[in-house]
Design a protein around this motif. Structure first.
Motif, PDB file in Angstrom:
ATOM      1  N   LEU A 301       0.827  -1.209   0.000  1.00  0.00           N
ATOM      2  CA  LEU A 301       0.000   0.000   0.000  1.00  0.00           C
ATOM      3  C   LEU A 301       0.864   1.263   0.000  1.00  0.00           C
ATOM      4  N   ALA A 302       1.914   1.266   0.815  1.00  0.00           N
ATOM      5  CA  ALA A 302       2.795   2.436   0.873  1.00  0.00           C
ATOM      6  C   ALA A 302       3.456   2.688  -0.481  1.00  0.00           C
ATOM      7  N   GLU A 303       3.876   1.634  -1.145  1.00  0.00           N
ATOM      8  CA  GLU A 303       4.521   1.763  -2.455  1.00  0.00           C
ATOM      9  C   GLU A 303       3.543   2.321  -3.494  1.00  0.00           C
ATOM     10  N   LEU A 304       2.324   1.794  -3.516  1.00  0.00           N
ATOM     11  CA  LEU A 304       1.352   2.215  -4.528  1.00  0.00           C
ATOM     12  C   LEU A 304       0.861   3.643  -4.286  1.00  0.00           C
ATOM     13  N   VAL A 305       0.649   4.001  -3.031  1.00  0.00           N
ATOM     14  CA  VAL A 305       0.224   5.371  -2.739  1.00  0.00           C
ATOM     15  C   VAL A 305       1.342   6.357  -3.053  1.00  0.00           C
ATOM     16  N   ASP A 306       2.589   5.987  -2.753  1.00  0.00           N
ATOM     17  CA  ASP A 306       3.719   6.849  -3.109  1.00  0.00           C
ATOM     18  C   ASP A 306       3.792   7.053  -4.627  1.00  0.00           C
ATOM     19  N   LEU A 307       3.518   5.996  -5.402  1.00  0.00           N
ATOM     20  CA  LEU A 307       3.448   6.133  -6.864  1.00  0.00           C
ATOM     21  C   LEU A 307       2.410   7.177  -7.256  1.00  0.00           C
ATOM     22  N   GLN A 308       1.239   7.088  -6.649  1.00  0.00           N
ATOM     23  CA  GLN A 308       0.159   8.016  -6.983  1.00  0.00           C
ATOM     24  C   GLN A 308       0.494   9.447  -6.583  1.00  0.00           C
ATOM     25  N   PHE A 309       1.192   9.599  -5.476  1.00  0.00           N
ATOM     26  CA  PHE A 309       1.529  10.942  -4.994  1.00  0.00           C
ATOM     27  C   PHE A 309       2.682  11.587  -5.773  1.00  0.00           C
ATOM     28  N   SER A 374      -7.800   6.533  -5.442  1.00  0.00           N
ATOM     29  CA  SER A 374      -8.124   7.938  -5.179  1.00  0.00           C
ATOM     30  C   SER A 374      -6.907   8.764  -4.788  1.00  0.00           C
ATOM     31  N   ALA A 375      -5.792   8.114  -4.474  1.00  0.00           N
ATOM     32  CA  ALA A 375      -4.622   8.858  -3.992  1.00  0.00           C
ATOM     33  C   ALA A 375      -4.110   9.853  -5.022  1.00  0.00           C
ATOM     34  N   TYR A 376      -4.296   9.569  -6.308  1.00  0.00           N
ATOM     35  CA  TYR A 376      -3.813  10.515  -7.323  1.00  0.00           C
ATOM     36  C   TYR A 376      -4.423  11.897  -7.115  1.00  0.00           C
ATOM     37  N   ASP A 377      -5.714  11.942  -6.798  1.00  0.00           N
ATOM     38  CA  ASP A 377      -6.387  13.228  -6.622  1.00  0.00           C
ATOM     39  C   ASP A 377      -5.970  13.942  -5.342  1.00  0.00           C
ATOM     40  N   ALA A 378      -5.163  13.279  -4.517  1.00  0.00           N
ATOM     41  CA  ALA A 378      -4.646  13.911  -3.292  1.00  0.00           C
ATOM     42  C   ALA A 378      -3.197  14.371  -3.473  1.00  0.00           C
ATOM     43  N   ARG A 379      -2.726  14.458  -4.715  1.00  0.00           N
ATOM     44  CA  ARG A 379      -1.337  14.900  -4.944  1.00  0.00           C
ATOM     45  C   ARG A 379      -1.075  16.292  -4.361  1.00  0.00           C
ATOM     46  N   HIS A 380      -2.025  17.187  -4.542  1.00  0.00           N
ATOM     47  CA  HIS A 380      -1.841  18.540  -4.002  1.00  0.00           C
ATOM     48  C   HIS A 380      -1.773  18.482  -2.481  1.00  0.00           C
ATOM     49  N   TRP A 381      -2.602  17.650  -1.872  1.00  0.00           N
ATOM     50  CA  TRP A 381      -2.597  17.462  -0.419  1.00  0.00           C
ATOM     51  C   TRP A 381      -1.237  16.923   0.023  1.00  0.00           C
ATOM     52  N   ALA A 382      -0.696  15.934  -0.707  1.00  0.00           N
ATOM     53  CA  ALA A 382       0.568  15.302  -0.324  1.00  0.00           C
ATOM     54  C   ALA A 382       1.758  16.241  -0.475  1.00  0.00           C
ATOM     55  N   ALA A 383       1.648  17.194  -1.388  1.00  0.00           N
ATOM     56  CA  ALA A 383       2.780  18.075  -1.694  1.00  0.00           C
ATOM     57  C   ALA A 383       3.147  18.991  -0.529  1.00  0.00           C
ATOM     58  N   ARG A 384       2.250  19.130   0.449  1.00  0.00           N
ATOM     59  CA  ARG A 384       2.527  20.048   1.566  1.00  0.00           C
ATOM     60  C   ARG A 384       3.515  19.465   2.571  1.00  0.00           C
ATOM     61  N   PHE A 385       3.801  18.163   2.493  1.00  0.00           N
ATOM     62  CA  PHE A 385       4.660  17.505   3.477  1.00  0.00           C
ATOM     63  C   PHE A 385       6.121  17.615   3.070  1.00  0.00           C
ATOM     64  N   ASP A 386       6.977  17.936   4.033  1.00  0.00           N
ATOM     65  CA  ASP A 386       8.413  17.994   3.758  1.00  0.00           C
ATOM     66  C   ASP A 386       8.982  16.595   3.502  1.00  0.00           C
ATOM     67  N   ASP A 387       8.470  15.623   4.234  1.00  0.00           N
ATOM     68  CA  ASP A 387       8.918  14.235   4.073  1.00  0.00           C
ATOM     69  C   ASP A 387       7.803  13.445   3.388  1.00  0.00           C
ATOM     70  N   PRO A 388       8.036  12.935   2.191  1.00  0.00           N
ATOM     71  CA  PRO A 388       6.993  12.180   1.482  1.00  0.00           C
ATOM     72  C   PRO A 388       6.452  11.003   2.291  1.00  0.00           C
ATOM     73  N   ARG A 389       7.276  10.427   3.146  1.00  0.00           N
ATOM     74  CA  ARG A 389       6.815   9.290   3.945  1.00  0.00           C
ATOM     75  C   ARG A 389       5.711   9.692   4.912  1.00  0.00           C
ATOM     76  N   ASP A 390       5.751  10.955   5.375  1.00  0.00           N
ATOM     77  CA  ASP A 390       4.688  11.426   6.266  1.00  0.00           C
ATOM     78  C   ASP A 390       3.358  11.508   5.522  1.00  0.00           C
ATOM     79  N   ALA A 391       3.401  11.948   4.274  1.00  0.00           N
ATOM     80  CA  ALA A 391       2.169  12.020   3.476  1.00  0.00           C
ATOM     81  C   ALA A 391       1.548  10.638   3.326  1.00  0.00           C
TER      82      ALA A 391
END
Length: 408
Positions: A301-309, A374-391
């Motif tokens: 799940l972490a790998e696939l969501v990171d791909l989407q983000f 649905s994670a693709y549509d949260a790319r803008h949300w994920a971009a606010r994190f300094d560490d991608p792992r936190d997103a």
């Protein structure tokens, strides 16, 4: 005071036109829905329909607006419940009840929103503002946030919950209406409390495999087409991602496109195949880890969501499904269900080894699919994190600890 008879008649006929258009859009997509087909569906001529809606886009906007009105009403009714658990339960119940009514023969009640992004900017902006009002109501299901971190978490929860309810009509087709009551309970259980036996446990490991976009810009032309098409369809929808736009984004001719693909549908199917191949490869890599099954699942799940983000070639959103022909659509849904079943199998093994709590694995597998999708549509949300792992961690907390976990 009651409306005059002429006004009531006007409203009734307008509503009948909207419902007929809703059915057609759900069946064949926006592009294949014409005013003439809508008129034929309710025994009118095309001129009669244009009296109410001079242009097709006006009718499409009215159809989407009515669905958003219903979503807003359902969210407001849920928000009126006394606590987060009651709100979540009420919201799920209302979506299950809606699908039961549709199974009972009522048509035109709701329309898939997947092609909103294909509309012109002005109507798109208006409809998106309406959708964001729905998001705001759902975000408040989880309480009043005390700081930006809690607001960010509640935003992710609202996004995942709404996407889960919009994915439910697809996989609900596999169940009898007599099973809906049980599904409602199990769906609440998965969304409320998450998946691992130890609530909140999330320790993904790095997976080895070749599903990332390669660096160096050495992709072949067909791979470049798939990448450009996937990004454009995710952003603009099937209709908005025209062959011209895809070719122009790569600075090549339309002839180059048709050298690799006979038609646009062939390209979309190739994008789905590539996305599902990548998902499958990540799942297999997770299965090969030496770890308990929740660690394997959370790593996938972490790998696939990171791909989407963050990857330059995300996975194709299922929003492209609606515009495909029925045979092609069925093939894509079948492949998606196979991936969900693999997740379910891993969950069953996790229940057996004690790392996953006793949940319904078939329902949880579908929730995992909708969360990744649905994670693709949260790319803008994920971009606010300094560490991608936190997103990734915060987004997937919906599955690792559930939507009702105390944010503190």
């Amino acid at each position: 005071m009651s409306k005059p008879a002429s006004t009531r008649k006007f409203d009734e006929k307008r509503e009948a036109i909207i419902h007929a258009a809703s059915v057609l859009i759900n069946d064949v997509g926006v592009q294949a829905t014409t005013l003439a087909e809508v008129a034929r569906a309710i025994g009118l001529n095309a001129t009669s329909v244009t009296y109410y809606f001079p242009r097709k886009e006006q009718l499409v906007v009215a159809v989407y607006d009515e669905t958003l009105d219903l979503m807003e009403q359902m969210a407001a009714e849920a928000l009126a419940q006394p606590d987060p658990a009651a709100r979540l339960r009420h919201f799920i119940a209302s979506h299950v009840a809606l699908r039961k009514r549709i199974r009972g023969g009522e048509r035109g009640l709701t329309t898939a929103l997947s092609e909103i992004r294909t509309l012109d900017p002005e109507p798109y902006d208006t409809l998106m503002a309406h959708y964001l009002r729905v998001v705001e109501l759902v975000r408040r299901f989880f309480g009043e946030w005390r700081d930006n971190a809690e607001r960010t978490l509640f935003s992710a929860r609202a996004h995942i919950l709404l996407e889960a309810m919009m994915w439910w009509p697809i996989w609900s087709l596999r169940y009898s209406v007599r099973d809906f009551g049980r599904i409602e309970e199990r769906l609440f259980d998965v969304l409320a409390y998450g998946l691992p036996a130890k609530r909140g446990r999330f320790e993904p490991r790095e997976l080895a495999g070749e599903w990332r976009t390669g660096g160096g810009g050495n992709a072949g032309q067909n791979e470049a087409f798939l990448r450009a098409a996937t990004v454009m369809i995710n952003r603009l929808g099937y209709r908005g991602a025209s062959v011209n736009r895809i070719a122009e984004s790569l600075n090549v001719t339309k002839g180059s496109f048709y050298h690799h693909h006979q038609a646009k549908d062939d390209l979309v199917l190739a994008c789905f195949k590539q996305s599902y191949d990548r998902m499958s490869a990540a799942q297999i890599a997770g299965l090969e880890l030496e770890a308990d099954y929740w660690t394997r699942l959370s790593s996938v799940l972490a790998e696939l969501v990171d791909l989407q983000f963050f990857d330059s070639t995300p996975l194709l959103r299922t929003t492209a499904l609606q515009a495909l022909e029925a045979d092609h659509k069925s093939d894509v849904v079948t492949r998606s269900n196979r991936l969900a079943q693999r997740f379910a199998g891993m969950l069953i093994d996790g229940i057996a080894d004690g790392s996953v709590r006793a949940i319904d694995p078939l329902i949880a597998g579908q929730m995992m699919m909708s969360t990744v999708n649905s994670a693709y549509d949260a790319r803008h949300w994920a971009a606010r994190f300094d560490d991608p792992r936190d997103a990734t961690r915060i987004y997937l907390s919906a599955l690792s600890e559930g939507l009702l976990a105390d944010p503190r």
